[in-house]
Design an enzyme around this catalytic site. Structure first.
Site, PDB file in Angstrom:
ATOM      1  N   ASP A 234       0.852  -1.199   0.000  1.00 45.59           N
ATOM      2  CA  ASP A 234       0.000   0.000   0.000  1.00 45.59           C
ATOM      3  C   ASP A 234       0.884   1.244   0.000  1.00 45.59           C
ATOM      4  OD1 ASP A 234      -2.337   1.408  -0.036  1.00 45.59           O
ATOM      5  OD2 ASP A 234      -3.086   0.703   1.898  1.00 45.59           O
TER       6      ASP A 234
ATOM      7  N   HIS B 177     -10.076  -2.280  -7.885  1.00 46.68           N
ATOM      8  CA  HIS B 177     -10.064  -1.185  -6.906  1.00 46.68           C
ATOM      9  C   HIS B 177      -9.352   0.066  -7.431  1.00 46.68           C
ATOM     10  CE1 HIS B 177      -9.927   0.836  -3.080  1.00 46.68           C
ATOM     11  NE2 HIS B 177      -8.618   0.707  -2.960  1.00 46.68           N
TER      12      HIS B 177
HETATM   13 FE1  N7H Z   1      -7.479   1.670  -1.454  1.00 50.88          FE
HETATM   14  N1  N7H Z   1      -6.088  -2.956  -1.000  1.00 50.88           N
HETATM   15  O1  N7H Z   1      -5.231  -3.462  -0.337  1.00 50.88           O
HETATM   16  O2  N7H Z   1      -6.770  -3.601  -1.779  1.00 50.88           O
HETATM   17  N2  N7H Z   1      -5.861   0.636  -2.118  1.00 50.88           N
HETATM   18  N3  N7H Z   1      -7.860   0.230  -0.102  1.00 50.88           N
HETATM   19  N4  N7H Z   1      -8.988   2.820  -0.672  1.00 50.88           N
HETATM   20  N5  N7H Z   1      -6.993   3.204  -2.670  1.00 50.88           N
HETATM   21  C1  N7H Z   1      -4.925   1.082  -3.010  1.00 50.88           C
HETATM   22  O3  N7H Z   1      -1.635   2.696  -4.897  1.00 50.88           O
HETATM   23  C2  N7H Z   1      -7.285  -1.030  -0.015  1.00 50.88           C
HETATM   24  C3  N7H Z   1      -9.765   2.507   0.388  1.00 50.88           C
HETATM   25  C4  N7H Z   1      -7.694   4.397  -2.827  1.00 50.88           C
HETATM   26  O4  N7H Z   1      -3.742   6.305  -7.333  1.00 50.88           O
HETATM   27  C5  N7H Z   1      -3.960   0.063  -3.253  1.00 50.88           C
HETATM   28  O5  N7H Z   1      -1.042   2.891  -2.821  1.00 50.88           O
HETATM   29  C6  N7H Z   1      -7.876  -1.742   1.101  1.00 50.88           C
HETATM   30  C7  N7H Z   1     -10.790   3.512   0.570  1.00 50.88           C
HETATM   31  C8  N7H Z   1      -7.007   5.264  -3.766  1.00 50.88           C
HETATM   32  O6  N7H Z   1      -3.839   4.434  -8.462  1.00 50.88           O
HETATM   33  C9  N7H Z   1      -4.319  -1.016  -2.498  1.00 50.88           C
HETATM   34  C10 N7H Z   1      -8.792  -0.890   1.678  1.00 50.88           C
HETATM   35  C11 N7H Z   1     -10.597   4.441  -0.430  1.00 50.88           C
HETATM   36  C12 N7H Z   1      -5.887   4.565  -4.161  1.00 50.88           C
HETATM   37  C13 N7H Z   1      -5.533  -0.676  -1.775  1.00 50.88           C
HETATM   38  C14 N7H Z   1      -8.777   0.332   0.916  1.00 50.88           C
HETATM   39  C15 N7H Z   1      -9.441   4.002  -1.178  1.00 50.88           C
HETATM   40  C16 N7H Z   1      -5.893   3.286  -3.474  1.00 50.88           C
HETATM   41  C17 N7H Z   1      -2.764   0.143  -4.201  1.00 50.88           C
HETATM   42  C18 N7H Z   1      -9.683  -1.083   2.859  1.00 50.88           C
HETATM   43  C19 N7H Z   1     -11.369   5.694  -0.743  1.00 50.88           C
HETATM   44  C20 N7H Z   1      -4.808   5.052  -5.143  1.00 50.88           C
HETATM   45  C21 N7H Z   1      -1.580   0.752  -3.542  1.00 50.88           C
HETATM   46  C22 N7H Z   1      -9.507  -1.983   3.784  1.00 50.88           C
HETATM   47  C23 N7H Z   1     -12.664   5.784  -0.664  1.00 50.88           C
HETATM   48  C24 N7H Z   1      -5.157   4.628  -6.548  1.00 50.88           C
HETATM   49  C25 N7H Z   1      -1.411   2.226  -3.782  1.00 50.88           C
HETATM   50  C26 N7H Z   1      -4.163   5.163  -7.527  1.00 50.88           C
HETATM   51  C27 N7H Z   1      -4.910   2.320  -3.623  1.00 50.88           C
HETATM   52  C28 N7H Z   1      -6.290  -1.509  -0.930  1.00 50.88           C
HETATM   53  C29 N7H Z   1      -9.585   1.407   1.199  1.00 50.88           C
HETATM   54  C30 N7H Z   1      -8.884   4.709  -2.240  1.00 50.88           C
HETATM   55  C31 N7H Z   1      -3.528  -2.323  -2.492  1.00 50.88           C
HETATM   56  C32 N7H Z   1      -7.601  -3.148   1.570  1.00 50.88           C
HETATM   57  C33 N7H Z   1     -11.882   3.530   1.644  1.00 50.88           C
HETATM   58  C34 N7H Z   1      -7.461   6.651  -4.205  1.00 50.88           C
END
Ligand code: N7H
Length: 480
Positions: free
Chosen positions: A187, A335
């Site tokens: 992340d 996602h």
């Molecule tokens: Fe997410 N995951 O592990 O699956 N997220 N996220 N997220 N997320 C991102 O690029 C995850 C949540 C965003 O710029 C990555 O840093 C999990 C919420 C945004 O390309 C991974 C949870 C919200 C991005 C995960 C969770 C977001 C992002 C890739 C909850 C907003 C950047 C790593 C438990 C409403 C996208 C990275 C970009 C990336 C995961 C929550 C949003 C692996 C497990 C609630 C904007």
């Protein structure tokens, strides 16, 4: 283009760069004695509140030592402070100026939970909802022991001026999983670049990017008092976000969501689906997220993981989705494609819905014998923005909207319904979800697959909206 100068010493440290942390205590409190609180906060908290300039210097020190493969030898501690709408009313009075409509409503308002398909407040952690929350203290450091010690010192100093409604420590995961969230994915890879702060790695060829692929966004999207994005142009300077009071300057809204993750359930679901369809389980998981667990993006590594790419900050974010119009490399509902569609949609529009994330995992590691969740674990999700409605809530609403990211066609020219974000998307009333094209569809090209997801693997158990004021507003307006 005029350069922007950010007043980093006045902006709290978690907002733009993120407090350095292996552990972070979230202390949610109610104000009990306002007059004493003002005096004690001035005496013990404000001078210790970490600003963005300090965080930037620490960042520099950490990078320098990493390059030399040395330990920093210094333990960085951070402290930030914010208030809910109720807290601001206590401090300023009922006739205070109204801020962002979503902030004024609050995360626990039935209109908000309904609009975001969140579980109602009655299903959240009982202790979190046991009393009013007026504010939050964020205390960060190198380990839970020192963070707990600092938290206790601070709470003793604040005495009876506050009562703690709820507190919980988040920690980074141990060993090789450091930097990965509990499902196992790396992340903290992609954050918006910020004009006036983020260094451009190749100014001559990529004047509008920080690291390769990291689009620069005007700082007013995240901190008040600076130009925001232009509504019709991806790189031109836009207007300053509206400020209903001068003390909003250098402040930001923080969204907090405690998201429990059902880790063994997700692993079992992915393994079962992969077995039934005869595909690699790591690929199924990667297609739900849009990246492999190593961080390598599917757009650049569509069939096989490529860990060196995942680790390389000069390459792991350098991609778009526009050249993948048939979701062969990355599903529309994955996602990262849902929450930041890059060039899938008009870029000026996409850049008005960005957030800065500053999350940390919580809860113990999964035990090998855990086949269904026995211990609470998940993500203390935190993000910063100047409009909760246009930024965080927009993203969550679209993760919940099976049609978002649509307008796409399959090879036979039939329309596609992308489906829910399989990680954070929520159907109304906790209903079942579906995503389109969970398996790569190379050979036939128009053979359709869908994945039915009968349960939620991420469950909201607490949420609140805060305003994180500038250090100067903390020192003046809010404490006199
Ligand atoms: Fe997410 N995951 O592990 O699956 N997220 N996220 N997220 N997320 C991102 O690029 C995850 C949540 C965003 O710029 C990555 O840093 C999990 C919420 C945004 O390309 C991974 C949870 C919200 C991005 C995960 C969770 C977001 C992002 C890739 C909850 C907003 C950047 C790593 C438990 C409403 C996208 C990275 C970009 C990336 C995961 C929550 C949003 C692996 C497990 C609630 C904007």
């Amino acid at each position: 283009m005029k350069p922007v100068t950010l007043d980093l010493s006045d902006i709290q440290g978690d907002i733009l760069i993120g407090l350095q942390k292996n552990a972070e205590n979230f202390i949610f409190f109610k104000l009990v004695d306002i007059a004493i609180f003002r005096t004690l906060v001035k005496r013990y908290v404000i001078a210790r509140a970490t600003n963005s300039r300090q965080v930037k210097q620490w960042e520099f020190v950490i990078r320098h030592h990493k390059r030399l493969r040395q330990q920093t030898g210094e333990a960085f501690h951070g402290l930030n402070l914010g208030f809910t709408k109720d807290g601001l009313t206590q401090l300023i009075g009922a006739d205070r100026p109204r801020l962002d409509p979503s902030f004024e409503k609050g995360a626990d308002h039935p209109d908000t939970t309904e609009a975001l398909h969140d579980p109602p407040k009655a299903c959240w952690l009982p202790k979190f909802t046991s009393d009013r929350i007026d504010g939050v203290l964020l205390i960060t450091g190198p380990d839970p022991t020192s963070v707990t010690r600092r938290s206790n010192e601070l709470l003793i100093a604040l005495g009876n001026s506050i009562s703690v409604t709820y507190s919980e420590i988040g920690t980074t995961r141990p060993g090789a999983q450091r930097g990965h969230e509990h499902f196992g994915f790396l992340d903290g890879i992609s954050q918006p670049g910020i004009r006036g702060l983020t260094r451009r790695s190749d100014p001559a060829h990529r004047p509008n990017q920080g690291l390769p692929g990291q689009d620069l966004v005007w700082p007013g999207e995240f901190v008040f008092g600076y130009p925001g994005q232009h509504p019709d142009h991806p790189t031109k300077e836009g207007p300053l976000p509206e400020m209903t009071a001068p003390w909003l300057h250098n402040g930001s809204y923080m969204v907090f969501r405690r998201l429990e993750q059902r880790v063994p359930e997700l692993h079992k679901f992915v393994a079962d689906q992969a077995r039934q369809r005869g595909v690699d389980r790591e690929l199924v998981a990667a297609r739900m997220v849009g990246r492999w667990k190593s961080g390598a993006p599917l757009e650049l590594a569509p069939v096989r993981d490529y860990p060196a790419l995942g680790r390389d900050e000069n390459r792991n974010n350098d991609f778009e989705f526009g050249d993948d119009p048939l979701q062969r490399k990355c599903p529309y509902a994955a996602h990262i494609r849902k929450v930041y569609p890059r060039d899938d949609l008009a870029e000026a529009e996409v850049r008005r819905h960005r957030i800065i994330r500053a999350a940390i995992p919580f809860g113990p590691e999964m035990e090998p014998s855990e086949t269904t969740t026995k211990h609470q674990r998940g993500l203390m999700f935190v993000c910063y923005q100047t409009s909760i409605e246009r930024q965080f809530e927009y993203i969550q609403r679209h993760a919940n909207d099976p049609a978002f990211g649509g307008g796409k066609r399959r090879p036979g020219s039939r329309a596609v319904m992308p489906g829910f974000d399989p990680i954070i998307g929520q159907a109304p009333g906790n209903g079942a979800r579906e995503i389109d094209e969970p398996y790569p569809n190379y050979r036939g090209g128009n053979r359709r697959t869908t994945l039915a997801i009968p349960q939620q693997f991420v469950v909201l158990t607490a949420a609140a909206y805060f305003f994180m004021p500038s250090i100067s507003a903390l020192r003046t307006m809010l404490t006199t």
